[in-house]
Every structure is written in C-alpha cells, then in structure tokens.
Design an enzyme around this catalytic site. Structure first.
Site, PDB file in Angstrom:
ATOM      1  N   GLU A   7       0.911  -1.180  -0.018  1.00 55.35           N
ATOM      2  CA  GLU A   7       0.061   0.039   0.153  1.00 55.35           C
ATOM      3  C   GLU A   7       0.797   1.213  -0.075  1.00 55.35           C
ATOM      4  O   GLU A   7       0.698   2.376  -0.828  1.00 55.35           O
ATOM      5  CB  GLU A   7      -0.898   0.089   1.171  1.00 55.35           C
ATOM      6  CG  GLU A   7      -1.885   1.194   1.292  1.00 55.35           C
ATOM      7  CD  GLU A   7      -2.719   1.561   0.280  1.00 55.35           C
ATOM      8  OE1 GLU A   7      -3.328   2.706   0.308  1.00 55.35           O
ATOM      9  OE2 GLU A   7      -2.878   0.387  -0.481  1.00 55.35           O
TER      10      GLU A   7
ATOM     11  N   HIS B 116       2.568   2.175  -3.295  1.00 56.50           N
ATOM     12  CA  HIS B 116       1.651   2.738  -4.184  1.00 56.50           C
ATOM     13  C   HIS B 116       1.578   4.052  -4.011  1.00 56.50           C
ATOM     14  O   HIS B 116       1.651   4.723  -4.784  1.00 56.50           O
ATOM     15  CB  HIS B 116       0.360   1.804  -4.147  1.00 56.50           C
ATOM     16  CG  HIS B 116      -0.578   2.486  -4.915  1.00 56.50           C
ATOM     17  ND1 HIS B 116      -0.787   2.663  -6.278  1.00 56.50           N
ATOM     18  CD2 HIS B 116      -2.083   2.733  -4.538  1.00 56.50           C
ATOM     19  CE1 HIS B 116      -1.738   3.153  -6.847  1.00 56.50           C
ATOM     20  NE2 HIS B 116      -2.500   3.363  -5.729  1.00 56.50           N
TER      21      HIS B 116
ATOM     22  N   HIS C  11     -11.815   5.193  -8.332  1.00 49.52           N
ATOM     23  CA  HIS C  11     -10.510   5.377  -8.074  1.00 49.52           C
ATOM     24  C   HIS C  11      -9.663   4.757  -9.161  1.00 49.52           C
ATOM     25  O   HIS C  11      -8.683   5.224  -9.703  1.00 49.52           O
ATOM     26  CB  HIS C  11     -10.060   4.813  -6.683  1.00 49.52           C
ATOM     27  CG  HIS C  11      -8.421   5.250  -6.393  1.00 49.52           C
ATOM     28  ND1 HIS C  11      -7.966   6.435  -6.589  1.00 49.52           N
ATOM     29  CD2 HIS C  11      -7.543   4.631  -5.830  1.00 49.52           C
ATOM     30  CE1 HIS C  11      -6.688   6.479  -6.082  1.00 49.52           C
ATOM     31  NE2 HIS C  11      -6.285   5.443  -5.488  1.00 49.52           N
TER      32      HIS C  11
ATOM     33  N   HIS D 223     -19.705  -8.436 -17.344  1.00 54.83           N
ATOM     34  CA  HIS D 223     -18.335  -8.395 -17.963  1.00 54.83           C
ATOM     35  C   HIS D 223     -18.018  -9.197 -19.261  1.00 54.83           C
ATOM     36  O   HIS D 223     -17.292  -8.532 -20.242  1.00 54.83           O
ATOM     37  CB  HIS D 223     -17.327  -8.462 -16.981  1.00 54.83           C
ATOM     38  CG  HIS D 223     -16.025  -7.849 -17.251  1.00 54.83           C
ATOM     39  ND1 HIS D 223     -15.578  -6.713 -17.618  1.00 54.83           N
ATOM     40  CD2 HIS D 223     -14.729  -8.519 -17.359  1.00 54.83           C
ATOM     41  CE1 HIS D 223     -14.318  -6.425 -17.843  1.00 54.83           C
ATOM     42  NE2 HIS D 223     -13.772  -7.653 -17.613  1.00 54.83           N
TER      43      HIS D 223
ATOM     44  N   HIS E 204      -3.936  -8.304 -16.895  1.00 54.00           N
ATOM     45  CA  HIS E 204      -5.150  -8.178 -17.664  1.00 54.00           C
ATOM     46  C   HIS E 204      -5.301  -6.719 -17.568  1.00 54.00           C
ATOM     47  O   HIS E 204      -6.162  -5.881 -18.131  1.00 54.00           O
ATOM     48  CB  HIS E 204      -6.094  -8.887 -16.904  1.00 54.00           C
ATOM     49  CG  HIS E 204      -7.572  -8.811 -17.455  1.00 54.00           C
ATOM     50  ND1 HIS E 204      -7.561  -8.968 -18.909  1.00 54.00           N
ATOM     51  CD2 HIS E 204      -8.779  -8.588 -17.249  1.00 54.00           C
ATOM     52  CE1 HIS E 204      -8.991  -9.058 -19.392  1.00 54.00           C
ATOM     53  NE2 HIS E 204      -9.488  -8.855 -18.077  1.00 54.00           N
TER      54      HIS E 204
END
Length: 352
Positions: free
Chosen positions: A74, A77, A139, A247, A304
C-alpha cells in the site's frame, strides 16, 4: 520537432503506468487496507517495522493487526502516486508559464492536475470508507483517465501524428469504440471491487449453464451502505455472477466492435493502426480467458489490468489520429498552399 514539455509529459505517462499497475497489485493482493489510515501507515510515515512501533500501531488500531507485506504494498503505491502528483504539478506550472506560446496546451494540463488531486481524495476515501466498491471503482477509473489524458498531452506535444482527413463515419465509429472500451473498463473495475472475478470458473458457460442464476438488482445496486469493511466483498453468489457475466457480455460486444473498426482502418489504408488494435485486443482477450481458466493467478490478473490500459491507449491514439482537421489548421494549410503556388509561378519563365 517535439514541443517544450514533451519529455516531462512522456515521463509522467510512463510513471502513471507504474502507478496503475501498483494499484492493481495492491488491490489483487487484498492489501487495500494494509494501512488502515491515510496518508501515513498506523500513524507513521512508513510501515512500522520494529516490535516497539508495531505495538504502538496495534494499540492505535486494535481492529487492524499489522501485516508488514501488505502495508508496504500500500505505501509503495502511495509513494509513487505522490511522486506522480508532483510531476503533474510541474507540468501544469510549466504550461501556465508558457501559455502565451503558440500551440502550448493549457486547459489539458490543468484538467489533469485537477484530476490527480481528485485521485488523491479517492485514495483517501478508499481507506477511510473501507474499500467501498463505488469509491474503489471510481479510484481505478481515475487512474485510467489520468493515463489517457497524459497520453493525449504527450501526443499533442510530440509534434507528430498530423490529423488524417478521412470520412466522418470512421471517426464516429472510432469514438463509439472508445466509449465501449471505457464502459468495459468500468465493468472490469466493478468486477474487481466486488470480488466477482472468480464468480464463474468455467468457459464458455458459467456454473455449467449458458444463463446461470443471476441477481442484477443486487449486483448493480449502487446505493450500498457505507460502513462495513468491504474487503473480500459483501455480495452473494448470484449477484457476483451477474457482475461477472455482464463483463463477459461486454467483452463480446467490445471485441465485435473493435474487429469492425480494425477492418475499416485497413480499408482506409491504415494497416499499422489496424494491426496495433488487433494485437492489443487479442492480448486482452487471451488474458481475460486465462483469468477464468487458471482461477485468477496474480501475475495474469495484473497483466489483464495492463492489457486494459494498453487497449484504452490504443483507442486514444486512433481517435487522435482520426480527429477532424480544425478550421485553424485548414486555414493555415490553405495559406501555405497559396504561397507555394505563388512562389512556383514566380519561378516559371514569362508566358508560361
């Protein structure tokens, strides 16, 4: 030739790719709450490592025991995202100082700066609202939007890729395909934030059925209560299946539309753009299938996300190349053409 600010915009674009992938890695390793506060971690600038600091951290947040690895996922990032924010601030300041120079974009850098500030707020809300799916999805989309706009800015500052004077219907098709890709990314973000990626573990059916039991009402209920910890998701199987199948159906629609666009690009004598689009599409489809077949391996899932970004940027490039020639550009071209004709006539012998 490159315009001033090109290299900085290119660096920011590449840094955004890193930030987007780090965000995906953090989300997929369930480290979104690796630090239960923001912008620090358990009240520290970094992850508490010593036993003394960990004891303080757990006293501050008794409901969130320290997990060092997730905390570092975290915080790394956040560090990269903070650095990106400073680079984008520099781009905006540079654009403002050069606002009187011809062909210097100003509105776009300012929009990107506003977006990255909003992204910082979404990063905070992701933690404080405990991975509320609406905020997590927003986000993620903000990251893709930042990447797209920085790519557009880089293209504009590159001094290359003049607009192609092609039929308006091709531009309309490219714009529609861009919107479809954006819609599919939205669905992908909703799949990820609701932990629905493995709701179906077989292909091409789901749970052995072509149309399994699904609850679209719950799956796309956008007014979920804020407050529970959404780590791992709160939806039941039928709701997650509805998200997953949406999806899949979206992927089918996007694939057909992009194949049609690639065909039209080849017909317009643009084989490189068509080939780039087919390559990005094929890669993304293969990665999506691999996620299901191999039950969401981490590296494939991160790839992906990268594939989705690559497909989106390919569509940004295509739409940029197919953009309409503005009146200013046409007038400038006409003036240049007129001058060339006058000059050529002046060089001809009298009577010619």
């Amino acid at each position: 030739m490159h315009k001033p600010g090109y290299r900085l915009a290119l660096f920011a674009t590449l840094l955004t790719v890193v930030v987007v992938l780090l965000g995906a890695y953090t989300r997929l390793t369930h480290a979104g709450l690796g630090c239960p506060d923001w912008p620090g971690c358990y009240g520290f600038l970094g992850v508490p490592m010593s036993e003394h600091k960990q004891a303080i951290a757990e006293a501050r947040f008794p409901e969130a025991p320290v997990e060092v690895a997730k905390g570092w996922y975290e915080m790394i990032h956040r560090y990269f995202a903070g650095a990106l924010g400073l680079v984008i601030l520099a781009i905006a300041i540079q654009a403002f100082r050069r606002r009187e120079e011809p062909a210097q974009p100003l509105k776009l850098p300012l929009v990107i700066l506003a977006l990255v500030i909003l992204q910082g707020a979404f990063g905070m809300w992701t933690v404080t609202l405990q991975l509320w799916p609406q905020v997590v999805t927003a986000h993620l989309l903000g990251g893709f939007a930042t990447l797209s706009l920085l790519t557009l800015l880089t293209l504009r500052l590159s001094g290359r890729f003049a607009p192609l004077q092609l039929p308006g219907r091709l531009r309309a098709l490219a714009a529609a395909c861009l919107l479809l890709v954006i819609g599919q990314i939205v669905l992908g973000g909703w799949v990820s934030s609701n932990y629905a990626a493995v709701a179906c573990v077989d292909l091409p059916t789901c749970h052995g059925e072509w149309w399994p039991a699904m609850d679209f009402g719950k799956g796309f209920h956008l007014t979920q209560h804020i407050g529970p910890n959404y780590l791992g998701g709160q939806l039941d199987s039928d709701a997650r299946t509805a998200i997953h199948m949406s999806h899949r159906l979206g992927a089918l629609l996007v694939t057909l539309a992009l194949l049609a666009l690639a065909w039209q690009l080849r017909g317009a004598k643009l084989p490189r753009l068509a080939g780039l689009l087919l390559l990005a599409l094929a890669l993304q489809v293969c990665l999506g299938i691999s996620n299901v077949v191999f039950h969401l391996p981490l590296l494939v899932a991160v790839a992906h996300n990268a594939g989705g970004a690559a497909l989106l940027l390919t569509m940004v490039l295509i739409n940029y190349r197919l953009r309409a020639v503005s009146a200013v550009t046409r007038d400038a071209s006409d003036r240049i053409g007129t001058r060339a004709v006058i000059a050529s006539r002046a060089l001809l012998p009298a009577g010619k």
